[in-house]
Motif scaffolding. Structure first.
Motif, PDB file in Angstrom:
ATOM      1  N   THR A  53     -12.451  -8.994 -50.060  1.00  0.00           N
ATOM      2  CA  THR A  53     -13.268  -9.167 -51.345  1.00  0.00           C
ATOM      3  C   THR A  53     -13.626 -10.454 -51.581  1.00  0.00           C
ATOM      4  O   THR A  53     -13.279 -11.274 -50.909  1.00  0.00           O
ATOM      5  CB  THR A  53     -12.353  -8.638 -52.526  1.00  0.00           C
TER       6      THR A  53
ATOM      7  N   ASN B 229      -5.953  -4.926 -66.486  1.00  0.00           N
ATOM      8  CA  ASN B 229      -5.719  -5.641 -65.167  1.00  0.00           C
ATOM      9  C   ASN B 229      -4.456  -5.616 -64.536  1.00  0.00           C
ATOM     10  O   ASN B 229      -4.322  -5.570 -63.186  1.00  0.00           O
ATOM     11  CB  ASN B 229      -6.314  -7.080 -65.310  1.00  0.00           C
TER      12      ASN B 229
ATOM     13  N   VAL C 235     -10.427  -9.467 -58.314  1.00  0.00           N
ATOM     14  CA  VAL C 235      -9.750  -8.555 -57.395  1.00  0.00           C
ATOM     15  C   VAL C 235      -8.915  -9.202 -56.365  1.00  0.00           C
ATOM     16  O   VAL C 235      -7.799  -8.878 -56.113  1.00  0.00           O
ATOM     17  CB  VAL C 235     -10.863  -7.752 -56.514  1.00  0.00           C
TER      18      VAL C 235
END
Length: 174
Positions: A103, A84, A108
């Motif tokens: 998003t 990540n 995210v």
């Protein structure tokens, strides 16, 4: 302005369709990232990146024709890197530069926000019905799944014999 939107699109459904319809009217160009592009032929990810590109491109063509707009759309498969802390840099190395991220995925959102991007939430459209897991479940159980995806997407799934693939993978070939 160029925007970025990412999803797995397993399959592309009417929730995605409404989000993209909304975004496409606000920007000059849209980059659609196909997440987990390396995944296919599993219950969670039955469709290949190429099949998802086809689904999205045909569905986006429908939106552009309906709205009578010519927004440039890039559809780019993105393989997972499973780190990540490096994911945003990986995405940025794989797609054209962009100004804003759309998003509703909390991870995210957080990753792009930490990297200094302008991140905007998208509206959720009937999330209980328009959810890939539920649509794949309907496909497996022989229920009506077609009403949850654009017509062009249903046609592609039939063309590639996607239901049979999903049922064979699950061991429910009936």
């Amino acid at each position: 302005m160029r925007a970025f939107f990412v999803g797995r699109f397993q399959p592309y459904h009417l929730g995605h369709h409404e989000v993209i319809r909304n975004i496409i009217t606000q920007v000059d160009e849209l980059i659609i990232g196909i997440g987990s592009a390396q995944e296919s032929h599993s219950i969670e990810n039955p469709f290949t990146a190429g099949e998802r590109v086809l689904m999205i491109s045909r569905a986006v063509d429908e939106i552009k024709e309906e709205l009578r707009i010519d927004t440039k759309v890039y559809i780019i498969p993105l393989e997972d890197i499973y780190r990540n802390s490096l994911w945003v840099a990986h995405v940025c190395s794989m797609v054209p530069p962009f100004d804003v991220v759309y998003t509703n995925n909390p991870l995210v959102y957080r990753l792009f926000k930490e990297a200094g991007f302008n991140v905007r939430h998208t509206k959720m459209y009937n999330r209980n019905e328009y959810h890939g897991t539920e649509i794949r479940k309907k496909m497996l159980e022989g229920e009506d799944w077609e009403r949850y995806v654009p017509k062009s997407v249903a046609e592609i799934i039939k063309e590639i014999d996607g239901i049979k693939r999903l049922r064979e993978i699950s061991g429910r070939d009936f």
